[in-house]
Design an enzyme around this catalytic site. Structure first.
Site, short mmCIF file in Angstrom:
data_model
loop_
_atom_site.label_atom_id
_atom_site.label_comp_id
_atom_site.label_asym_id
_atom_site.label_seq_id
_atom_site.Cartn_x
_atom_site.Cartn_y
_atom_site.Cartn_z
N SER A 17 0.86 -1.19 0.00
CA SER A 17 0.00 0.00 0.00
C SER A 17 0.90 1.24 0.00
O SER A 17 2.13 1.12 0.02
CB SER A 17 -0.92 -0.02 1.21
OG SER A 17 -0.14 -0.05 2.38
N CYS A 20 -10.89 26.06 12.56
CA CYS A 20 -11.94 25.28 13.22
C CYS A 20 -11.69 25.20 14.72
O CYS A 20 -11.86 26.18 15.42
CB CYS A 20 -12.10 23.92 12.54
SG CYS A 20 -13.76 23.28 12.72
N HIS A 30 -12.70 25.36 7.02
CA HIS A 30 -11.43 24.71 6.64
C HIS A 30 -10.92 25.25 5.30
O HIS A 30 -11.19 24.66 4.25
CB HIS A 30 -11.63 23.19 6.55
CG HIS A 30 -11.83 22.55 7.86
ND1 HIS A 30 -10.78 22.10 8.64
CD2 HIS A 30 -12.95 22.31 8.57
CE1 HIS A 30 -11.25 21.60 9.77
NE2 HIS A 30 -12.58 21.71 9.75
N GLU A 61 -8.11 25.06 4.06
CA GLU A 61 -7.10 24.19 3.42
C GLU A 61 -7.71 23.32 2.32
O GLU A 61 -6.99 22.84 1.44
CB GLU A 61 -6.40 23.31 4.47
CG GLU A 61 -7.23 22.22 5.14
CD GLU A 61 -8.01 22.69 6.37
OE1 GLU A 61 -8.31 23.89 6.48
OE2 GLU A 61 -8.36 21.84 7.22
N1 GLN Z 1 -14.44 19.83 17.76
C1 GLN Z 1 -14.87 21.08 17.22
C2 GLN Z 1 -16.34 21.06 16.79
O1 GLN Z 1 -16.89 20.00 16.57
C3 GLN Z 1 -13.99 21.48 16.06
C4 GLN Z 1 -14.12 20.60 14.86
C5 GLN Z 1 -12.99 20.75 13.89
O2 GLN Z 1 -11.94 21.30 14.22
N2 GLN Z 1 -13.13 20.22 12.70
O3 GLN Z 1 -16.93 22.08 16.63
#
Ligand code: GLN
Length: 546
Positions: free
Chosen positions: A18, A386, A512, A514
């Site tokens: 893999s 996030c 996000h 990214e």
């Molecule tokens: N744990 C946090 C939430 O659920 C942040 C989630 C994340 O960073 N993707 O809101």
């Protein structure tokens, strides 16, 4: 291309081991075909039983890549999006779990009319159906990557299904590309072709004769090696393609595959005609990567810091920011728990920027909050993503607004100051899979903020994956403490971006970014972070760390 030409199917399988880079190879082939003007769709079929990777630990699976439509998918889809402009949707990633779920639901609805439901034909029919869904008048080529390694029990139904597809759409409309490993044995002082012969042997027993072999290798294959592989594997000599390890950048892969004429062979084999590829933009990316004018070091403080795949798209997006600013970006992963043990001062001094990425669970939270404090106080360029944004809110609440016990209810249910709390829509949700706030959501940017300047637009769309949010009840007190609300959902209800005004670059986002960065178009927030880090680095000769 006229629409009367049927869609061609290219299947990519892997053998011997893999981690051969099937995803990168599939993405690179997609990119080369697109560069020749073909309309390409990409798809990955994963043999595991989870319905999607959303419920898997990043240690098991690496990052969960989120699409606009909210599907939580395999990280290889990130390569697909970074290398091509193919539209990716829920139909771009299927797992054994999804396939079986659908078959079982049909059985419960009585759709099999009393028949015994079996792997062949019912499961294989379902697999063929999801492959065929991507074909059609607007698509010249569908590239379907089969996860796992040939010889695994799990991937057998997928291989059997793709064996059957040529019977339905015509062998001339299908081709099989097999990635394999040609290891160098030090003791023998030579490359060994036997593992490749065996893995192709297994494929041929299943009934699949590969048309192209992509041979992953550390050393150059000589003609004798290629002749041997061609003969034993029953593949034309020019279709034995060497793909050497790339020490420098993954963005070299399409160029080296093109150097070995893979696009020509695919076109010829599929009976397609298309103009030569113009790869100037791609050559420019590599030129920029090879000839940086600046260098910066960015600390990535996360729970899984040592596990690069868990933050795959962030690493890539930082490279893209580097490409945009002709900067070599060195990323140092730091476990947030280490910051708890050793302190931010000790571990973060000397960096030009900081990222606190997304995450779940309490472990290492205090280290992340400490890292944010360090970035705020030392004016270190900072991007919070996030959970990283939620930590930034907690940090300002505790250390600037004076709400010492402020926290997220994810980690302290009874905190007196729940500055981050469960979103309204999440109350009562018990099912884990696919139930977060997911996918593309619109966001409106506030005038005069760094974010508005970076995007150069008022409204944006970014991808989300979270259950908790900035608690609007604390908006006023946090704004009074200096937090700038730089982006909200269109009605203004959800806070999506916070910034600090009196700071060179402190931007923290609930989404996000990214997932939307490309080597050819760096995401504005990553480009912004790198630019701020370059400035910091240039100034660090005379700035004394206070
Ligand atoms: N744990 C946090 C939430 O659920 C942040 C989630 C994340 O960073 N993707 O809101």
């Amino acid at each position: 291309m006229t629409s009367s030409v049927p869609t061609k199917h290219v299947f990519v399988t892997g053998g011997v081991v893999s981690s051969l880079g099937k995803g990168l190879t599939s993405a690179s082939i997609g990119m080369l075909l697109e560069a020749r003007g073909l309309r390409v769709r990409l798809q990955k079929l994963d043999p595991y039983i989870n319905v999607d990777p959303g419920t898997m630990s990043p240690y098991q699976h690496g990052e969960v890549y989120v699409l606009d439509d909210g599907s939580e998918t395999d990280l290889d889809l990130g390569h697909y999006e970074r290398f091509t402009s193919t539209p990716l949707t829920r139909e771009s990633n299927y797992t054994t779990g999804q396939i079986y779920l659908s078959v079982i639901n049909k059985e419960r609805r009585g759709e099999f009319l009393g028949k015994t439901v079996q792997v062949i034909p019912h499961v294989t029919n379902e697999i063929k159906e999801v492959v065929r869904r991507l074909a059609g008048p607007g698509t010249d080529v569908v590239i379907t990557e089969i996860g796992g390694t040939v010889g695994d029990i799990e991937s057998l139904p997928f291989l059997e299904a793709i064996r059957q597809i040529p019977l339905e759409v015509g062998r001339e409309n299908c081709m099989f590309i097999h990635l394999t490993l040609v290891p160098y044995l030090k003791a023998a002082g030579e490359l060994k072709t036997k593992p490749t012969q065996h893995s192709v042997g297994i494929l041929r027993q299943i009934g699949i004769q590969p048309d192209i072999l992509v041979c992953r290798t550390e050393r150059a294959l000589d003609v004798a090696d290629r002749e041997k592989i061609a003969l034993f594997c029953n593949v034309p000599l020019d279709a034995v393609i060497e793909e050497r390890d790339k020490d420098f950048s993954i963005y070299e892969v399409p160029l080296s595959l093109q150097g070995n004429r893979i696009d020509e062979i695919i076109l010829r084999r599929c009976g397609l005609q298309a103009p030569q590829a113009d790869l100037d933009e791609w050559h420019d990316i590599l030129h920029r990567l090879r000839n940086p004018e600046h260098e910066v070091s960015i600390a990535l403080v996360g729970k899984y810091a040592e596990h690069r795949d868990a933050y795959k798209s962030i690493y890539e997006a930082l490279d893209h920011g580097g490409i945009a600013h002709r900067t070599q970006v060195r990323v140092q992963p730091i476990k947030s728990e280490e910051i708890e043990r050793e302190g931010a001062e000790r571990l973060l001094a000397g960096f030009d920027g900081l990222i606190v990425p997304g995450g779940f669970g309490e472990r290492g939270i205090e280290g992340k909050v400490e890292a944010v404090r360090f970035a705020r106080e030392r004016r270190l360029p900072f991007l919070g993503i996030c959970l990283g944004m939620q930590c930034a809110v907690i940090e300002s609440a505790r250390n600037v607004a004076g709400l010492a016990a402020a926290h997220s209810t994810e980690f302290a249910r009874d905190t007196p100051h729940p500055v981050i709390c469960l979103m309204e829509e999440q109350h009562g949700v018990v099912q884990k899979g696919g139930t977060m706030r997911l996918g593309a959501q619109p966001c409106v940017l506030a005038d005069g903020t760094r974010s508005a300047a970076a995007y150069g637009r008022e409204s944006i769309s970014e991808r989300h994956r979270h259950r908790y949010e900035f608690n609007p009840k604390y908006r006023e007190v946090l704004e009074a403490a200096g937090l700038v609300i730089a982006g909200t959902s269109p009605g203004g209800d959800l806070v999506e971006i916070v910034e600090l005004a009196d700071h060179p670059w402190f931007v923290a986002v609930q989404f996000h970014p990214e997932f939307k960065s490309k080597p050819t178009a760096a995401h504005p927030l990553f480009a912004g972070l790198v630019a701020a880090a370059v400035e910091r680095h240039a100034g660090s000769a005379w700035v004394t760390e206070g």
